[in-house]
Design a protein around this motif. Sequence first.
Motif, PDB file in Angstrom:
ATOM      1  N   TYR A 119       4.821   6.360   6.564  1.00 24.94           N
ATOM      2  CA  TYR A 119       4.858   5.027   5.968  1.00 24.94           C
ATOM      3  C   TYR A 119       5.248   4.053   7.068  1.00 24.94           C
ATOM      4  O   TYR A 119       6.261   4.243   7.756  1.00 24.94           O
ATOM      5  CB  TYR A 119       5.871   4.943   4.824  1.00 24.94           C
ATOM      6  N   ASN A 174       1.928  -0.312   5.607  1.00 22.15           N
ATOM      7  CA  ASN A 174       2.065  -0.107   4.160  1.00 22.15           C
ATOM      8  C   ASN A 174       2.715  -1.297   3.476  1.00 22.15           C
ATOM      9  O   ASN A 174       2.215  -1.815   2.466  1.00 22.15           O
ATOM     10  CB  ASN A 174       2.912   1.137   3.872  1.00 22.15           C
ATOM     11  N   TYR A 175       3.843  -1.709   4.020  1.00 26.30           N
ATOM     12  CA  TYR A 175       4.647  -2.757   3.376  1.00 26.30           C
ATOM     13  C   TYR A 175       5.211  -3.702   4.430  1.00 26.30           C
ATOM     14  O   TYR A 175       5.266  -3.377   5.617  1.00 26.30           O
ATOM     15  CB  TYR A 175       5.837  -2.142   2.612  1.00 26.30           C
ATOM     16  N   ASP A 209      -1.670   1.259  10.635  1.00 24.57           N
ATOM     17  CA  ASP A 209      -1.924   0.656   9.327  1.00 24.57           C
ATOM     18  C   ASP A 209      -0.577   0.395   8.651  1.00 24.57           C
ATOM     19  O   ASP A 209       0.263   1.297   8.538  1.00 24.57           O
ATOM     20  CB  ASP A 209      -2.763   1.596   8.454  1.00 24.57           C
ATOM     21  N   LYS A 219      -0.045   6.994   5.638  1.00 24.19           N
ATOM     22  CA  LYS A 219      -0.932   6.785   6.779  1.00 24.19           C
ATOM     23  C   LYS A 219      -0.680   7.907   7.791  1.00 24.19           C
ATOM     24  O   LYS A 219       0.316   7.883   8.524  1.00 24.19           O
ATOM     25  CB  LYS A 219      -0.657   5.424   7.432  1.00 24.19           C
ATOM     26  N   ASP A 244       0.860  -1.186   0.000  1.00 26.91           N
ATOM     27  CA  ASP A 244       0.000   0.000   0.000  1.00 26.91           C
ATOM     28  C   ASP A 244       0.896   1.236   0.000  1.00 26.91           C
ATOM     29  O   ASP A 244       1.575   1.523   0.990  1.00 26.91           O
ATOM     30  CB  ASP A 244      -0.905  -0.020   1.233  1.00 26.91           C
ATOM     31  N   SER A 245       0.900   1.988  -1.091  1.00 32.11           N
ATOM     32  CA  SER A 245       1.796   3.139  -1.217  1.00 32.11           C
ATOM     33  C   SER A 245       1.215   4.429  -0.649  1.00 32.11           C
ATOM     34  O   SER A 245       1.890   5.458  -0.646  1.00 32.11           O
ATOM     35  CB  SER A 245       2.156   3.363  -2.692  1.00 32.11           C
ATOM     36  N   SER A 246      -0.038   4.391  -0.146  1.00 34.65           N
ATOM     37  CA  SER A 246      -0.659   5.617   0.377  1.00 34.65           C
ATOM     38  C   SER A 246      -0.139   5.915   1.785  1.00 34.65           C
ATOM     39  O   SER A 246       0.075   5.016   2.592  1.00 34.65           O
ATOM     40  CB  SER A 246      -2.181   5.477   0.398  1.00 34.65           C
TER      41      SER A 246
END
Length: 507
Positions: free
Chosen positions: A177, A284-285, A282, A173, A169-171
């Motif tokens: 990140y 991301n990676y 959340d 938070k 997920d590149s968005s």
Amino acid sequence: MAGTLEDHRLAGDSPVKVDRSTEARSVRTRRALGLLLMSAAVPGSAQFVAGNRAVGRLAMRAWAAIWAVALVVLLGLWLLRGPTLAVLLNGPVTSGLRVGAWLAFAGWAILLLDAWRLARPTRLLRPTRLTLTASTLVLVIAAGFATSVAASAFTAANNVSEVLRGGGDSSQKDGRYNILLLGVDAAASRDGVRPDSINVASIDARTGRTVVFGLPRNLQGAPFPASSPLHEQYPDGFRCEDAACMLNGVYTLAEGNAELYPSGNAGLMATREVVSETLGLDINYYAMVDMGGFQSLINAMGGITLNVGRDVAIGGGGSAVSGYIEAGEGVHLDGYHALWFARSRHGSSDYERMNRQKCVMSAMAKQLDPAVVATKFVELSEAGKDIVLTDVGAGHVAELAELALKAKALELTSVDFTPPLIVTAHPDLPLIRSTVVDAINAAEALDHPDSTPEVSAASPQADRSAGPEPSDSASSPTVPTAAESAPTEGVEVSAETAEAPPICTVS
């Protein structure tokens, strides 16, 4: 009486004799060197001027096309870095570029040798002929060296492309990140995969300032979010009557229920869910690193240097202790010793081992020299390909790399959720989450000196009841509130107690 020829010459009334053979040799020399330099600067130009014009025209067009592609790539890296890297870090593209580079070299070498032929070296004097021949060979070797460097870069890019398969997920938070870092020890003697090191690096998307949160592998009752396929089986968290359900066992649990995760990577997905729910972040990676592969990677980067608080055994467990990594300041570790420093269990606790593993990872991030990257990029990429599994995509790697460079110049804040901060058999989840919030607020306040870090309102009080921690001590330690336990800049919470000296720090 007419004077002598010398008299007329001195009087200025007679033409001077010119050695035509010397002038011709000078012209031939200039022509020969000019053709060679033309072929070196613009492959095909020598053939266009003095040889096969069709061949020369084709070669010059190919040369122009190469420069056009290079210009487009440079503009792309300047204006659209992410998408450009996504294209460049694509396996078929990098393989094609590597083959193209060697084909270009072969054509260039042939054109240089043909330029030497067109220079008619047999009509030159011996010293000039030798100079022309030596210059041609030097240019061919230089072109080969440049091509070898380019091909190596494409090989490294291909290795990186095998790692950066995407899917994360590149968005951002809340402007950050959050990257899950899992260290696994996939030794041949071990049954299955169980992460021994579980950390989340929360990175400010603007400044790169990073807070690392470490969770112990023996944390019990780790919660599955309501959206998890395993939530129904463990609605009150991953807990068993025999206390065998620990955080690092979530990976194995999910792999045994792989049908619940049809998209694949069941162990990683379930571990990601649980860690995200535990910390309230959340993710991301993820990046999963095989600690057994550290050896080749650390050797490729020239080793790491740590300040070691006490002797650490080499061996132990199922094998005899063969030696010790001795305590001291500025201890330099090669790959073998760094691996044992991170892996050793002999005479230490899980919490100390967590701290040592984090030290190794921090040292790798802090001490990777750009000069080493420039000279050993193929070795580094080969090692990385063999030990890292991640869902970071090629299109986002440039931004993360820039943030990593910014983070390298800043102090790292680290929070380990170990005793006395929490009791791992009965973790206080609200305390964990509020501590995460406080630590991030404190880190962000460092980049805004005029602001005051906001401490979370709901922090459990120190007099709350807590279950015993069977593996640590007979009595439960007093657990501080989030405000009391939030770390300060550059300070790492110790593995055992907040007062004990750290087992290691990055030198």
